[in-house]
Design an enzyme around this catalytic site. Structure first.
Site, PDB file in Angstrom:
ATOM      1  N   HIS A  48     -36.525  51.270  39.889  1.00 19.86           N
ATOM      2  CA  HIS A  48     -36.278  52.710  39.842  1.00 19.86           C
ATOM      3  C   HIS A  48     -37.571  53.396  39.432  1.00 19.86           C
ATOM      4  CE1 HIS A  48     -34.471  56.576  39.095  1.00 19.86           C
ATOM      5  NE2 HIS A  48     -34.893  56.559  37.843  1.00 19.86           N
TER       6      HIS A  48
ATOM      7  N   ARG B 157     -55.446  57.344  22.037  1.00 21.54           N
ATOM      8  CA  ARG B 157     -56.257  58.546  22.256  1.00 21.54           C
ATOM      9  C   ARG B 157     -57.663  58.227  22.739  1.00 21.54           C
ATOM     10  NH1 ARG B 157     -55.415  62.865  17.530  1.00 21.54           N
ATOM     11  NH2 ARG B 157     -56.473  64.086  19.149  1.00 21.54           N
TER      12      ARG B 157
ATOM     13  N   GLY C 173     -34.455  61.632  34.854  1.00 21.01           N
ATOM     14  CA  GLY C 173     -34.575  63.000  34.363  1.00 21.01           C
ATOM     15  C   GLY C 173     -35.863  63.294  33.625  1.00 21.01           C
TER      16      GLY C 173
ATOM     17  N   ASP D 184     -37.378  57.520  43.805  1.00 22.77           N
ATOM     18  CA  ASP D 184     -36.126  57.019  43.249  1.00 22.77           C
ATOM     19  C   ASP D 184     -36.036  55.494  43.273  1.00 22.77           C
ATOM     20  OD1 ASP D 184     -33.583  57.608  41.983  1.00 22.77           O
ATOM     21  OD2 ASP D 184     -32.694  56.775  43.795  1.00 22.77           O
TER      22      ASP D 184
ATOM     23  N   GLY E  43     -39.951  55.524  34.317  1.00 18.38           N
ATOM     24  CA  GLY E  43     -39.437  56.310  33.202  1.00 18.38           C
ATOM     25  C   GLY E  43     -37.951  56.542  33.344  1.00 18.38           C
TER      26      GLY E  43
ATOM     27  N   GLY F  33     -38.787  63.523  34.906  1.00 19.98           N
ATOM     28  CA  GLY F  33     -39.655  64.391  35.698  1.00 19.98           C
ATOM     29  C   GLY F  33     -40.513  63.665  36.718  1.00 19.98           C
TER      30      GLY F  33
END
Length: 314
Positions: A142, A247, A160, A181, A157, A162
């Protein structure tokens, strides 16, 4: 146990535009299951240890010349031993003449015989590559697969988060969609994964609140691509306060899919972040790393030199 896959001989014939010398049945009903091929030189001298009949057998100029030089009775006997083993199929390269004995024995033992005008080495390389793609181990994940600056980016992820919206934004910026998808992933070599979309949903994107969008019609043919190598996995996750995110980029992470480790990064998602720009930078940075330049390491060296010390890793 690893699942095996098959490809009809008709697809191989069409792909390489081969001439059919003899077929025991319709090529659509003959299935090829091994991505490996063989030049049966050893079999022509009677050595059948470790012989895999599921492989396509390639007869080139060397094998053809060897057989032609044998006495008639010996030639027939060795050819019969070979065809009795019932290989998956025999391909004669370089438009070489196929003897009456070969056709007779192929008919006797039900072995497909094909012919191509291509030279042996180049044909074998192309056939192996094709079979690796068609028969390679596969899995469906997915996610979303896009091509960004020539890099295959697999977005993973929770539902929903994004992913599809980010893909649309990337399309608007000139990049290309492979799958939304559901992504079918194949291992085509020991270090290479290739992704594509299932036939049913190819070129479509689902956007909540809008529905199904046909990318090919909205953005044009230049916005889609059938398959793409996976170069980077990006895991999108909701921003978590207090969690330490990388970072500097010194921590090299990877995601293992079908036994292949692919470089990966985690990108936290929160309101206001322009994910399409972040992914573009991630794609360019991944390519730069693969070409031998690691920005994080260079920055670390400069920082340590300015401080007169070692590195963060010491």
């Amino acid at each position: 146990m690893e699942e095996t896959y098959q490809v009809p001989l008709s697809s191989v014939i069409d792909e390489f535009k081969m001439e059919t010398v003899y077929l025991p049945t319709l090529p659509e009903q003959i299935m090829i299951s091994s991505p490996r091929v063989n030049r049966p030189g050893l079999q022509m001298v009677g050595f059948y240890d470790h012989y895999e009949q599921a492989r396509m057998q390639i007869i080139g100029k060397v094998e053809n010349l060897f057989i032609k030089q044998l006495p008639k009775e010996e030639r027939y006997r060795r050819l019969e031993d070979f065809f009795r083993s019932q290989p998956a199929g025999v391909v004669v390269t370089s438009s070489l003449e196929v003897s009456h004995e070969t056709v007779e024995l192929a008919e006797k033992y039900g072995v497909p015989v094909l012919r191509t005008e291509q030279r042996t080495s180049e044909f074998m390389a192309a056939l192996i590559s094709y079979l690796n793609v068609q028969l390679g181990p596969r899995i469906t994940r997915h996610g979303v697969l896009v091509e960004v600056y020539g890099e295959g980016i697999l977005l993973l992820g929770d539902s929903g988060i994004g992913k599809s919206e980010t893909a649309i934004e990337l399309l608007k910026r000139g990049h290309r969609l492979i799958a939304d998808d559901a992504v079918e992933i194949k291992r085509v070599s020991a270090s290479t994964l290739v992704g594509r979309a299932p036939d049913l949903i190819r070129h479509y994107v689902e956007l909540r609140g809008i529905g199904i969008v046909d990318v090919r019609r909205l953005f044009g043919m230049g916005a889609i691509k059938e398959t793409e190598k996976i170069d980077l996995v990006i895991n999108l996750e909701a921003w978590q306060d207090g969690k330490m995110y990388d970072r500097l980029g010194l921590d090299e992470q990877s995601t293992e899919i079908l036994g292949v480790k692919i470089p990966s990064i985690v990108i936290p998602v929160c309101p206001g972040r322009n994910l399409s720009v972040v992914i573009e930078v991630a794609a360019m940075n991944a390519r730069q790393r693969r070409m031998g330049y690691n920005t994080a390491e260079e920055f670390n060296k400069r920082l340590m030199q300015s401080m007169g010390g070692g590195s963060f890793d010491e």
